[in-house]
Scaffold this motif. Structure first.
Motif, PDB file in Angstrom:
ATOM      1  N   THR A   1     -14.904   0.117  10.301  1.00 21.14           N
ATOM      2  CA  THR A   1     -13.469   0.125  10.037  1.00 21.14           C
ATOM      3  C   THR A   1     -13.168  -0.750   8.835  1.00 21.14           C
ATOM      4  O   THR A   1     -13.667  -1.866   8.741  1.00 21.14           O
ATOM      5  CB  THR A   1     -12.687  -0.385  11.261  1.00 21.14           C
ATOM      6  OG1 THR A   1     -13.040   0.411  12.391  1.00 21.14           O
ATOM      7  CG2 THR A   1     -11.193  -0.316  11.032  1.00 21.14           C
ATOM      8  N   ILE A   2     -12.316  -0.261   7.944  1.00 19.22           N
ATOM      9  CA  ILE A   2     -11.852  -1.009   6.782  1.00 19.22           C
ATOM     10  C   ILE A   2     -10.351  -1.225   6.959  1.00 19.22           C
ATOM     11  O   ILE A   2      -9.615  -0.287   7.255  1.00 19.22           O
ATOM     12  CB  ILE A   2     -12.088  -0.233   5.467  1.00 19.22           C
ATOM     13  CG1 ILE A   2     -13.521   0.215   5.333  1.00 19.22           C
ATOM     14  CG2 ILE A   2     -11.615  -1.056   4.273  1.00 19.22           C
ATOM     15  CD1 ILE A   2     -14.516  -0.878   5.108  1.00 19.22           C
ATOM     16  N   HIS A   3      -9.898  -2.471   6.774  1.00 23.19           N
ATOM     17  CA  HIS A   3      -8.471  -2.793   6.853  1.00 23.19           C
ATOM     18  C   HIS A   3      -8.076  -3.466   5.548  1.00 23.19           C
ATOM     19  O   HIS A   3      -8.714  -4.417   5.126  1.00 23.19           O
ATOM     20  CB  HIS A   3      -8.189  -3.728   8.031  1.00 23.19           C
ATOM     21  CG  HIS A   3      -6.735  -4.036   8.184  1.00 23.19           C
ATOM     22  ND1 HIS A   3      -5.875  -3.182   8.809  1.00 23.19           N
ATOM     23  CD2 HIS A   3      -6.000  -5.083   7.772  1.00 23.19           C
ATOM     24  CE1 HIS A   3      -4.664  -3.705   8.793  1.00 23.19           C
ATOM     25  NE2 HIS A   3      -4.714  -4.860   8.152  1.00 23.19           N
ATOM     26  N   GLN A   4      -7.036  -2.932   4.913  1.00 27.20           N
ATOM     27  CA  GLN A   4      -6.601  -3.484   3.639  1.00 27.20           C
ATOM     28  C   GLN A   4      -5.267  -4.194   3.794  1.00 27.20           C
ATOM     29  O   GLN A   4      -4.318  -3.646   4.339  1.00 27.20           O
ATOM     30  CB  GLN A   4      -6.490  -2.376   2.592  1.00 27.20           C
ATOM     31  CG  GLN A   4      -6.246  -2.905   1.202  1.00 27.20           C
ATOM     32  CD  GLN A   4      -6.426  -1.832   0.151  1.00 27.20           C
ATOM     33  OE1 GLN A   4      -7.181  -0.905   0.333  1.00 27.20           O
ATOM     34  NE2 GLN A   4      -5.742  -1.980  -0.958  1.00 27.20           N
ATOM     35  N   ASP A   5      -5.215  -5.445   3.315  1.00 29.20           N
ATOM     36  CA  ASP A   5      -3.994  -6.238   3.317  1.00 29.20           C
ATOM     37  C   ASP A   5      -3.448  -6.272   1.896  1.00 29.20           C
ATOM     38  O   ASP A   5      -4.198  -6.107   0.954  1.00 29.20           O
ATOM     39  CB  ASP A   5      -4.288  -7.678   3.778  1.00 29.20           C
ATOM     40  CG  ASP A   5      -4.744  -7.717   5.228  1.00 29.20           C
ATOM     41  OD1 ASP A   5      -4.204  -6.968   6.033  1.00 29.20           O
ATOM     42  OD2 ASP A   5      -5.664  -8.504   5.522  1.00 29.20           O
ATOM     43  N   PRO A   6      -2.242  -6.549   1.631  1.00 28.38           N
ATOM     44  CA  PRO A   6      -1.113  -6.657   2.548  1.00 28.38           C
ATOM     45  C   PRO A   6      -0.483  -5.315   2.894  1.00 28.38           C
ATOM     46  O   PRO A   6       0.543  -5.258   3.566  1.00 28.38           O
ATOM     47  CB  PRO A   6      -0.134  -7.534   1.772  1.00 28.38           C
ATOM     48  CG  PRO A   6      -0.376  -7.193   0.343  1.00 28.38           C
ATOM     49  CD  PRO A   6      -1.842  -6.881   0.259  1.00 28.38           C
ATOM     50  N   ALA A   7      -1.077  -4.213   2.417  1.00 25.83           N
ATOM     51  CA  ALA A   7      -0.521  -2.885   2.693  1.00 25.83           C
ATOM     52  C   ALA A   7      -0.594  -2.537   4.174  1.00 25.83           C
ATOM     53  O   ALA A   7       0.109  -1.644   4.635  1.00 25.83           O
ATOM     54  CB  ALA A   7      -1.260  -1.833   1.880  1.00 25.83           C
TER      55      ALA A   7
END
Length: 146
Positions: free
Chosen positions: A128-134
């Motif tokens: 899983t990849i999580h991108q911040d701040p989006a």
């Protein structure tokens, strides 16, 4: 009594040995992670698109089988992102009755992270990849190499 030359020789020897041990400790691991306790099985690779962003995350999963534990598969997953962002990657794989989870984060442009989970020989791995701040994420299931 010992002479000055003998003391200097002992100090010099201690410094050289200490430097060699420190260099060996700080050295990067070899690119071929297969050692006497691992058998290279192969690799899988792909991309993950997070949200509607145009630049994909690329991943390569090198898989190894442990020779000491018959039902253990080791993963070496390199995830790279060619754009600029703050993001984190997480890999989870079943290992017995629980899950082995690794997580790492990156910030900046053209960054990569390495995840090294291990789990059951036939278990799928979820990346899983999580991108911040989006606050957007994407995931993929990686099947084992047979």
């Amino acid at each position: 009594m010992q002479g000055k030359g003998s003391v200097k020789l002992k100090r010099r020897t201690a410094v050289v040995l200490g430097t060699a041990v420190l260099a060996g400790t700080l050295a990067a691991p070899s690119a071929t992670a297969d050692g006497p306790a691992e058998i290279y099985l192969g690799q899988r690779s792909g991309t993950i698109r997070v949200g509607g962003l145009p630049t994909p995350y690329k991943w390569v999963d090198k898989q190894y089988r442990s020779t000491s534990l018959s039902n253990l598969r080791k993963h070496s997953i390199r995830i790279t992102f060619g754009g600029c962002a703050q993001w984190r990657a997480r890999a989870a794989v079943r290992w017995g009755r629980t899950y082995d989870t690794y997580e790492s984060s990156a910030r900046g442009c053209r960054k990569s992270v390495l995840l090294t989970p291990q789990g059951d020989l036939g278990a799928n791995l979820t990346l899983t990849i999580h991108q911040d701040p989006a606050d957007v994420s994407g995931s993929v299931v990686i099947r084992p190499v047979h």
